[in-house]
Write an enzyme that holds these catalytic residues in place. Structure first.
Site, mmCIF file in Angstrom:
data_model
loop_
_atom_site.group_PDB
_atom_site.id
_atom_site.type_symbol
_atom_site.label_atom_id
_atom_site.label_comp_id
_atom_site.label_asym_id
_atom_site.label_seq_id
_atom_site.Cartn_x
_atom_site.Cartn_y
_atom_site.Cartn_z
ATOM 1 C CE1 TYR A 52 63.017 -23.567 -3.124
ATOM 2 C CE2 TYR A 52 64.796 -21.025 -2.521
ATOM 3 C CZ TYR A 52 63.282 -21.865 -2.773
ATOM 4 O OH TYR A 52 62.698 -21.075 -3.425
ATOM 5 C CE LYS A 53 63.707 -25.009 -6.940
ATOM 6 N NZ LYS A 53 61.943 -25.432 -5.519
ATOM 7 C CG PHE B 42 58.595 -21.564 -11.518
ATOM 8 C CD1 PHE B 42 58.305 -22.924 -10.188
ATOM 9 C CD2 PHE B 42 58.208 -20.171 -10.331
ATOM 10 C CE1 PHE B 42 57.609 -22.498 -8.846
ATOM 11 C CE2 PHE B 42 57.976 -21.024 -9.112
ATOM 12 C CZ PHE B 42 57.844 -21.520 -8.372
ATOM 13 N NE ARG C 219 57.484 -31.098 -8.146
ATOM 14 C CZ ARG C 219 58.329 -30.155 -8.029
ATOM 15 N NH1 ARG C 219 58.819 -29.251 -8.939
ATOM 16 N NH2 ARG C 219 58.481 -29.915 -6.502
ATOM 17 C CG ASP D 215 64.398 -19.372 -12.796
ATOM 18 O OD1 ASP D 215 65.080 -20.956 -11.982
ATOM 19 O OD2 ASP D 215 62.881 -19.620 -12.170
#
Length: 390
Positions: free
Chosen positions: A216-217, A125, A362, A191
């Site tokens: 927040y996912k 990422f 995605r 991560d």
């Protein structure tokens, strides 16, 4: 070809089907982007309103003690720790993932003095890559995923990895790579932003060192929700505070001129916590009450298995997401040369996923609220869109 009735039957037999009622989901929408922003859990709006009206509005500054504001970063951290397979006292909720990555990169550096290099993988990422480069400078080795074990030697201070790849959904073997790094004398910084809340994790059992993640996912903490840090208890005595601030001081209100670190992970706190965001996250975590992560993982794999099978039957798009369950998170990616156009058309049909340039579609499957009929209907819409676009 798999009929829709098969998906309906799976929903009827799903022991987790009732969990969907714990979320506020808009009518007419199939939401497959929980790997980017989780849905709103029921109760969050009322809890934040009460925090504003009563705690802030009436209790005012007394709320720091009377309403437990001061301890929220650790209390919420322990709740997240339960989803990480971490015993209490090793997780603190604070700051953003990027800030926490910087902190723990510095911690990793300090844990292995005399070792110069960090190792990460191609396609990590962007923030992880940027920060690793910033801290390591020219001493950052970027290698292919399959080459990671061979890149670990006695000059490596830390292996820095995202557990589930944000583009493809491919998942590393956390325990095996942690063991390989330890064999070389390095520590590992994971991560877990695309893992926590969807994949069972056992950080303590795997001997993990350091981890960060957003909330927040799959944790559904809301946009910009506080992130978190994990530091294994065995590292607490030597844990250096990379960003020493007054909240991470041993006695914050002593207002001493010199910094004395708080015990354990509290020293990773820096500035005043965001109380309203922590209240929202704390309430969002109630959605996991009584839920077995093993059952959650089983449903996640069943949803993604169904999606991959239906795509093979009806659409035929290539997928960089591993078909083998052990190598896959709770996300499936597909490739199409006109991905932005395809996704825009899907969104108009009420199917929400997202795009990563140049050609990746995605789809995230949050097993707390995604149904099997959602999967069938999403692929049905996708098949129609691809026919129109092609």
């Amino acid at each position: 070809m798999t009929p829709r009735a098969d998906a309906e039957a799976l929903d009827s037999a799903d022991p987790l089907a009732g969990l969907r009622r714990r979320f506020c989901l808009p009518d007419g929408v199939i939401y497959l982007d929980g790997n980017s922003l989780g849905a709103l859990p029921d109760g969050v709006e009322a809890r934040v309103a009460a925090a504003i009206r009563t705690e802030w509005g009436s209790d005012l500054i007394a709320a720091w003690d009377d309403d437990g504001w001061w301890d929220l970063p650790v209390a919420v951290g322990d709740r997240i720790g339960a989803l990480l397979g971490a015993a209490p006292g090793q997780v603190v909720a604070c700051d953003s993932t990027s800030v926490n990555l910087y902190k723990l990169l510095r911690v990793a550096e300090a844990l292995r003095p005399g070792r110069a290099r960090f190792v990460t993988q191609h396609g990590n990422f962007p923030t992880d890559a940027y920060l690793a480069q910033h801290v390591a400078g020219k001493c950052l080795d970027v290698v292919a995923a399959d080459d990671l074990p061979g890149a670990l030697d006695t000059d490596v201070a830390a292996l820095v990895l995202t557990h589930v790849d944000y583009r493809t959904g491919a998942m590393h073997d956390l325990a095996a790579l942690t063991a390989a790094a330890h064999h070389a004398g390095a520590v590992v910084l994971w991560d877990l932003s695309h893992s926590v809340g969807a994949v069972p994790l056992a950080l303590d059992a795997a001997g993990a060192d350091l981890a960060v993640g957003c909330s927040y996912k799959y944790l559904n903490g809301g946009p910009g929700a506080p992130a978190w840090c994990y530091v294994a208890r065995r590292h607490h005595d030597t844990l250096a505070a990379p960003l020493p601030g007054w909240v991470g001081h041993a006695d914050p209100f002593a207002m001493e001129p010199a910094y004395r670190p708080a015990p354990g992970v509290r020293r990773l706190l820096t500035g005043t916590p965001g109380i309203l965001a922590l209240r929202a996250l704390d309430t969002a975590l109630d959605a996991f009450a009584g839920v077995s992560l093993t059952d959650l993982r089983a449903k996640s794999l069943a949803l993604t298995d169904l999606f991959l099978r239906l795509v093979d039957e009806r659409v035929g798009l290539a997928s960089p997401t591993p078909h083998r369950a052990a190598d896959r998170g709770s996300q499936v990616s597909l490739c199409h040369p006109r991905a932005p156009e395809v996704m825009a058309a899907l969104v108009r049909r009420g199917v929400i996923g997202d795009v990563r340039p140049p050609d990746v579609l995605r789809f995230g499957f949050a097993p707390l609220y995604v149904r099997y009929v959602d999967v069938w209907d999403a692929v049905d819409a996708l098949a129609g869109v691809v026919r129109d676009v092609d």
